[in-house]
Design an enzyme around this catalytic site. Structure first.
Site, short mmCIF file in Angstrom:
data_model
loop_
_atom_site.label_atom_id
_atom_site.label_comp_id
_atom_site.label_asym_id
_atom_site.label_seq_id
_atom_site.Cartn_x
_atom_site.Cartn_y
_atom_site.Cartn_z
N GLU A 171 0.83 -1.22 0.00
CA GLU A 171 0.00 0.00 0.00
C GLU A 171 0.86 1.26 0.00
OE1 GLU A 171 -2.03 -0.44 3.71
OE2 GLU A 171 -3.34 -2.04 3.01
N CYS B 213 -2.30 34.25 9.86
CA CYS B 213 -2.05 34.95 11.12
C CYS B 213 -1.68 34.02 12.26
CB CYS B 213 -3.29 35.75 11.51
SG CYS B 213 -3.89 36.71 10.13
N GLU B 214 -0.65 33.26 12.11
CA GLU B 214 -0.06 32.55 13.25
C GLU B 214 1.37 32.17 12.89
OE1 GLU B 214 -1.50 28.40 14.00
OE2 GLU B 214 -3.23 29.07 12.85
N GLY C 196 1.98 4.98 -0.63
CA GLY C 196 1.35 6.26 -0.98
C GLY C 196 2.41 7.26 -1.35
N ARG C 197 3.16 7.69 -0.32
CA ARG C 197 4.12 8.76 -0.48
C ARG C 197 5.14 8.51 -1.59
NH1 ARG C 197 5.50 11.99 3.99
NH2 ARG C 197 4.70 10.32 5.31
N1 LLP Z 1 -1.43 1.96 4.51
C1 LLP Z 1 -1.93 2.40 5.67
C2 LLP Z 1 -2.81 1.53 6.45
C3 LLP Z 1 -1.62 3.70 6.12
O1 LLP Z 1 -2.11 4.13 7.27
C4 LLP Z 1 -0.77 4.53 5.33
C5 LLP Z 1 -0.44 5.89 5.75
C6 LLP Z 1 -0.29 4.01 4.12
C7 LLP Z 1 -0.64 2.72 3.74
C8 LLP Z 1 0.60 4.79 3.21
O2 LLP Z 1 1.81 5.14 3.77
P1 LLP Z 1 2.93 5.84 2.85
O3 LLP Z 1 3.39 4.81 1.84
O4 LLP Z 1 2.31 7.02 2.19
O5 LLP Z 1 3.99 6.22 3.80
N2 LLP Z 1 0.07 12.87 6.68
C9 LLP Z 1 1.35 12.27 6.98
C10 LLP Z 1 1.41 10.81 6.58
C11 LLP Z 1 0.32 9.97 7.19
C12 LLP Z 1 0.39 8.51 6.79
C13 LLP Z 1 -0.78 7.77 7.28
N3 LLP Z 1 -0.89 6.41 6.83
C14 LLP Z 1 2.46 13.08 6.31
O6 LLP Z 1 2.17 14.10 5.69
O7 LLP Z 1 3.64 12.73 6.44
#
Ligand code: LLP
Length: 421
Positions: free
Chosen positions: A275, A346-347, A277-278
């Site tokens: 999974e 404004c912060e 994302g980033r």
């Molecule tokens: N799978 C699950 C169950 C997750 O909770 C997450 C991310 C991913 C996959 C994907 O993770 P990645 O490959 O993107 O690292 N907003 C935060 C990141 C929150 C991640 C939450 N869960 C930031 O901007 O760094």
């Protein structure tokens, strides 16, 4: 590697000058590169090689349906965590059998929506959730495929707010209790156990925590099989980190990550899901912004830009570092300046970078926040009644607005004044 490079003195998104997008769409604006998104997806797809697998894009990182369609058409599955994400994935044409539903608090309504529309599996995180899902499925006359998310108690060595695999975190069930929990799941009439799920955190820059977690999952697979469960699928989560260009960090490559997966669980003959994302979306996007003022403070130079924490909250929320580059290529050897790069909100938290050493930029000039494709636009808001930031997708020499900037009338007209006021 991404597709934001200088050419003829200008920063480009693939073959489109970012300055042209700023001219036509205005700033601030997110700009994504289709070629980079596809390249990163393919890296993972290739890294899992001959193992049967599905790369499920963690769409929480970037959920515009144009991006989902691009990745979905290339064969990606989706990892969703809400009804809204499920609906977006379906609206982008991703079939239910390629969607996994994660999250610690799925409601019965969300379960029903996914079962009606089609779902590959639910990654269940607690016994009460298991019970609820079984009841919902039974009432609908269907069987819900599940994995149980286990918490392996591994320190992901990442920012505390995005670490999820330690025993004090709210996620999953303790791995030590897994055999009991699987016994309960197997006895519930509305569920079919298909595998195990694990996700230990985000922005991991070392493979060791993954290895520790995956070895535990492999051992659990064998124990559960010995208990009579059919474990055919392993969802190994996301979390592989990206370079944010701070301290020359060099996180592991998807190929190395794939080899680790093969080493830890390859012998089990399971279908592998991941999974990410980033790593797919992060370096495939920039936030383009314009300098409003150069302001001299007490021993400090402020760069006040038209993007703000409502558009990109990561620095305020996680002390995150985003590389900041001028859109006009700096001449070689130009003296660098030290700036505090701030937005107009404004912060004091509305600060993108403190004492950042970078090429000089002046009022009216454009800058790009790099590595902003993941958890950028999706976490934006209208704080300070600033308009929601628009999004643009570039492919080759073409670009399209994939989420327009709303008008002020649109923003204001969403509010309602009660009759009695
Ligand atoms: N799978 C699950 C169950 C997750 O909770 C997450 C991310 C991913 C996959 C994907 O993770 P990645 O490959 O993107 O690292 N907003 C935060 C990141 C929150 C991640 C939450 N869960 C930031 O901007 O760094």
């Amino acid at each position: 590697m991404d597709h934001f490079l200088y050419r003829d003195g200008q920063l480009m998104a693939e073959d489109v000058p970012l300055a042209r997008i700023a001219d036509e769409v205005g700033t601030p604006v997110y700009v994504y590169s289709a070629a980079t998104l596809l390249r990163h997806f393919t890296l993972f797809d290739d890294a899992l090689g001959k193992m049967p697998h599905l790369v499920c894009f963690a769409m929480k990182s970037l959920s515009n349906i144009a991006v989902l369609k691009l990745l979905g058409d290339a064969g990606a599955g989706m990892d969703v965590v809400s009804e809204g994400e499920y609906r977006r994935a379906r609206a982008a044409g991703v079939p239910g059998e390629r969607i996994v539903f994660s999250g610690v608090g799925k409601t019965r309504h969300e379960m029903r929506v996914a079962l009606e529309g089609g779902i590959r599996q639910f990654n269940v995180e607690s016994e009460p959730e298991m019970q609820a899902l079984s009841e919902v499925a039974t009432a609908m006359g269907v069987i819900a495929p599940i994995t149980v998310r286990v918490n392996p108690d591994v320190d992901a060595k990442t920012h505390a707010k995005i670490s999820t695999g330690k025993k004090e975190d709210k996620f999953g069930i303790p791995i030590g209790r897994a055999r009991d929990v699987y016994r309960v799941a197997a006895a519930l009439p509305g569920l079919k156990v298909v595998g195990i799920d694990v996700h230990i955190g985000s922005q991991l820059t070392d493979l060791a925590p993954f290895e520790a977690a995956y070895i535990k999952v492999a051992e659990l697979t064998e124990a559960l099989r010995a208990d009579g469960h059919e474990i055919t699928r392993l969802d190994l989560g996301g979390g592989l980190g990206i370079p944010y260009m701070r301290n020359n960090e060099a996180p592991p490559l998807p190929m190395e990550y794939g080899a680790l997966i093969q080493k830890c669980v390859g012998h089990l003959g399971c279908e592998i899901e991941i999974e990410p994302g980033r790593l797919i979306s992060g370096n495939a996007g920039v936030l383009l912004s314009k300098v409003i003022y150069n302001k001299s403070g007490e021993g400090r130079e402020f760069l006040i830009v038209d993007g703000a924490m409502n558009d990109l909250i990561r620095p305020a929320m996680y002390e995150a570092h985003h590389d900041i580059v001028p859109v006009i290529e700096p001449s070689p050897g130009v003296a660098r300046q030290t700036y505090d790069v701030v937005g107009p909100i404004c912060e004091s938290g509305d600060t993108f970078a403190k004492e950042r050493v970078m090429p000089p930029v002046k009022e009216g000039e454009l800058i790009a926040f790099r590595s902003a494709g993941a958890y950028g636009a999706v976490m934006s808001s209208e704080y300070n009644s600033r308009l929601m930031v628009p999004e643009v997708l570039v492919q080759g020499d073409q670009f399209a607005v994939i989420r327009p900037r709303p008008t002020y009338d649109e923003m204001i007209s969403r509010d309602r004044v009660p009759e009695w006021l």
